[in-house]
Scaffold this motif. Structure first.
Motif, PDB file in Angstrom:
ATOM      1  N   VAL A 170      14.678  11.900   0.174  1.00  0.00           N
ATOM      2  CA  VAL A 170      13.616  11.191  -0.541  1.00  0.00           C
ATOM      3  C   VAL A 170      12.595  10.591   0.423  1.00  0.00           C
ATOM      4  O   VAL A 170      11.418  10.455   0.097  1.00  0.00           O
ATOM      5  N   SER A 171      13.048  10.279   1.623  1.00  0.00           N
ATOM      6  CA  SER A 171      12.149   9.652   2.602  1.00  0.00           C
ATOM      7  C   SER A 171      10.975  10.543   2.996  1.00  0.00           C
ATOM      8  O   SER A 171      10.006  10.072   3.596  1.00  0.00           O
ATOM      9  N   GLN A 172      11.052  11.856   2.647  1.00  0.00           N
ATOM     10  CA  GLN A 172       9.977  12.783   2.990  1.00  0.00           C
ATOM     11  C   GLN A 172       8.817  12.731   1.994  1.00  0.00           C
ATOM     12  O   GLN A 172       7.838  13.458   2.137  1.00  0.00           O
ATOM     13  N   LEU A 173       8.904  11.884   0.982  1.00  0.00           N
ATOM     14  CA  LEU A 173       7.805  11.745   0.021  1.00  0.00           C
ATOM     15  C   LEU A 173       6.542  11.245   0.706  1.00  0.00           C
ATOM     16  O   LEU A 173       6.592  10.360   1.569  1.00  0.00           O
ATOM     17  N   SER A 174       5.411  11.795   0.307  1.00  0.00           N
ATOM     18  CA  SER A 174       4.123  11.338   0.829  1.00  0.00           C
ATOM     19  C   SER A 174       3.289  10.771  -0.324  1.00  0.00           C
ATOM     20  O   SER A 174       3.634  10.930  -1.493  1.00  0.00           O
ATOM     21  N   GLU A 175       2.205  10.087   0.024  1.00  0.00           N
ATOM     22  CA  GLU A 175       1.277   9.510  -0.948  1.00  0.00           C
ATOM     23  C   GLU A 175       1.907   8.401  -1.791  1.00  0.00           C
ATOM     24  O   GLU A 175       1.389   8.032  -2.831  1.00  0.00           O
ATOM     25  N   VAL A 176       3.058   7.898  -1.360  1.00  0.00           N
ATOM     26  CA  VAL A 176       3.665   6.735  -2.023  1.00  0.00           C
ATOM     27  C   VAL A 176       4.027   5.715  -0.959  1.00  0.00           C
ATOM     28  O   VAL A 176       4.279   6.057   0.198  1.00  0.00           O
ATOM     29  N   SER A 177       4.065   4.460  -1.337  1.00  0.00           N
ATOM     30  CA  SER A 177       4.303   3.386  -0.387  1.00  0.00           C
ATOM     31  C   SER A 177       5.769   3.357   0.049  1.00  0.00           C
ATOM     32  O   SER A 177       6.654   3.790  -0.688  1.00  0.00           O
ATOM     33  N   PRO A 178       6.039   2.824   1.253  1.00  0.00           N
ATOM     34  CA  PRO A 178       7.427   2.706   1.727  1.00  0.00           C
ATOM     35  C   PRO A 178       8.300   1.881   0.787  1.00  0.00           C
ATOM     36  O   PRO A 178       9.489   2.138   0.653  1.00  0.00           O
ATOM     37  N   SER A 179       7.693   0.895   0.113  1.00  0.00           N
ATOM     38  CA  SER A 179       8.481   0.059  -0.805  1.00  0.00           C
ATOM     39  C   SER A 179       8.994   0.866  -1.985  1.00  0.00           C
ATOM     40  O   SER A 179      10.098   0.634  -2.478  1.00  0.00           O
ATOM     41  N   ILE A 180       8.184   1.840  -2.457  1.00  0.00           N
ATOM     42  CA  ILE A 180       8.618   2.690  -3.567  1.00  0.00           C
ATOM     43  C   ILE A 180       9.754   3.597  -3.117  1.00  0.00           C
ATOM     44  O   ILE A 180      10.733   3.785  -3.845  1.00  0.00           O
ATOM     45  N   ILE A 181       9.644   4.162  -1.902  1.00  0.00           N
ATOM     46  CA  ILE A 181      10.714   5.007  -1.376  1.00  0.00           C
ATOM     47  C   ILE A 181      12.008   4.210  -1.256  1.00  0.00           C
ATOM     48  O   ILE A 181      13.095   4.680  -1.613  1.00  0.00           O
TER      49      ILE A 181
END
Length: 518
Positions: free
Chosen positions: A459-470
């Motif tokens: 999941v940590s590979q998500l882009s365009e979202v904030s670290p808090s959401i990850i």
């Protein structure tokens, strides 16, 4: 204007299903627009419609004066008295304007206004009609594709199946029949738009209501549905009639009922389980098709440890943890799965059991029993099977309760009680406050991975979202992109800090990545 206007209004109202009052208002607005175009003025105008003759009259408001400066807003007193003999200086009169002199351009503008108003009325009627279908199933034909969305012909209205509401392994071609869940109703300047979904759990509920008459009759009740689209669905049902088997009725003769639903979902697996008020029985059913050997419940936290046979471990966990994940969501419990090979003999039994907060010692009861002279692992296994796993359990059972366990006679029971009392005193003397606890995830913890499980994108590979959401996603049990790709928008919106836009971005990225990996 003649009686023909009134007849045309009535005819149009019948054809379009629009109220006559709406068409009359549209006609009045059109005449007003044409009059303003002709006169090039913003002066107040009044439009009167005669419902008996169909005649339309246009009046301009003018002020009575002796010195005419602005002909559009003023009228000489002599002319005013021809209209109203009692007109006085400064009074406002309504002066009738000839509408036959509006010209071609003004008439064209009037036509456009009428067409627009009629179109708006049609859209409003469609929105009201489809508003009643919200939350139901609807059939349509795939018309075309637009930026990943599927445009569906629903007859009078246009349906849109957004990319985020599509099952990423499903594919449709132009002209295909499609059945979807009505998620919401919207409207554009051209048409009413029906937002559709193929991932919503409402699709499953409605399909079962169509195929299983007993559900509509109230004989069978759906108690819960959890789903990972195009992967697996679990549905819990219960019967309100002792003579009717809830699971059997949903499956149907030779599986015909459930098979028709599976075909509609294009091969998605469906587990129909019987609901029970007893959490342990419900959990056993929810883990179907795996067979559960034993369930150990932590009375403080409510978490459950599941013991299954070694050959059932892979089945209980499911592909990529799907079966146990859905079961945990269905029963709304945190669960941990262990195999029988980790049961007494090859694994310390007490590692499966939480120690109570009352214990303030590092001494574990079952471990101590297994090492005690004259007791050993055999007695430990008997106590474990009898759910006697703490000092408190032994004290509660007493001599009579212990002798009731198979394999324990009066002498052994006395020895166990004597050893327990000594152990209890030793614990009371200790000062340490550390206690052994089972560490569980925020969701479900799977301690043995399936041999078939493959490496997946985290999941940590998500882009365009904030670290808090990850971080929130990880805290809520999401570890891989594959898990996110089969998660519905509604589930993500329940997580704090995730709005509609963020949920759409997360699901779209996850589906794209999963499609590449597969």
């Amino acid at each position: 204007m003649t009686i023909e206007v009134l007849e045309n209004i009535k005819l149009l109202a019948r054809e379009k299903g629009i109220e006559e009052e709406i068409l009359i208002d549209a006609l009045k607005n059109a005449i007003e627009a044409a009059a303003r175009k002709k006169l090039d003025t913003n002066a107040p105008l009044q439009i009167e419609f005669n419902r008996k003759t169909g005649e339309i009259e246009v009046f301009s408001e003018k002020t009575v004066t002796n010195d005419l400066i602005n002909p559009e807003a003023e009228i000489l007193s002599e002319e005013a008295r021809l209209i109203n003999p009692e007109a006085t200086m400064g009074e406002t009169l309504l002066v009738k304007l000839p509408i036959k002199d509006f010209g071609r351009i003004a008439a064209q503008l009037a036509k456009q206004v009428i067409v627009q108003k009629v179109r708006e009325a049609e859209i409003d009627i469609l929105c009201e009609a489809f508003q009643d279908k919200k939350g139901e199933l609807i059939n349509g034909i795939v018309q075309h594709f637009q930026h990943g969305d599927i445009i569906v012909d629903l007859g009078k209205a246009e349906g849109v199946l957004p990319r985020r509401e599509q099952v990423f392994r499903e594919s449709f071609s132009r002209g295909d029949r499609i059945r979807a869940y009505v998620l919401d109703i919207g409207k554009t300047s051209r048409n009413a738009t029906v937002i559709l979904s193929r991932t919503h759990i409402g699709l499953i509920r409605n399909l079962f209501e169509l195929e299983v008459p007993e559900i509509n009759e109230g004989i069978i009740e759906i108690m819960g549905i959890v789903r990972e689209p195009n992967g697996r669905t679990k549905i819990a049902v219960k019967t309100n009639d002792r003579d009717v088997d809830a699971v059997g009725a949903c499956v149907g003769m030779r599986g015909m009922r459930v098979q028709s639903i599976v075909q509609e979902l294009r091969g998605e697996k469906i587990d129909i389980v019987e609901y029970s008020e007893d959490p342990e029985v419900f959990l056993r059913n929810a883990l179907s098709p795996a067979k559960v050997s034993r369930i150990i419940k932590n009375n403080e936290t409510g978490d459950m440890t599941i013991i299954v046979a070694d050959d059932q471990m892979s089945l209980a966990i499911g592909k990529k943890g799907q079966n146990v994940r859905l079961a945990a969501k269905l029963v709304k419990q945190k669960i941990d799965i262990r195999s029988n090979s980790e049961s007494p003999g090859s694994l310390d039994i007490s590692s499966l059991l939480p120690t109570t907060q009352k214990s303030t010692s590092n001494i574990n009861f079952l471990s101590a029993i297994s090492e005690a002279k004259g007791l050993g692992k055999k007695i430990t296994a008997i106590l474990f099977e009898g759910n006697v796993v703490t000092i408190e359990n032994v004290i509660t059972k007493g001599l009579k309760g212990l002798t009731g366990l198979p394999g324990i006679g009066p002498k052994k029971a006395e020895a166990i009680l004597e050893f327990t009392e000594k152990l209890n005193k030793k614990i009371a003397e200790e000062q340490t406050t550390n206690s052994l606890k089972i560490k569980t995830d925020e969701g479900t913890q799977i301690t043995e991975a399936s041999d078939e499980e493959e490496k997946e994108t985290p999941v940590s590979q998500l882009s365009e979202v904030s670290p808090s959401i990850i971080e929130s996603l990880i805290n809520n049990g999401f570890e891989t992109m594959a898990e996110l790709s089969v998660t519905t928008k509604e589930e993500l919106l329940e997580i704090e800090g995730i709005d509609i836009e963020a949920a759409a971005v997360i699901i779209e990225q996850a589906k794209n990545k999963s499609a590449i990996d597969s």
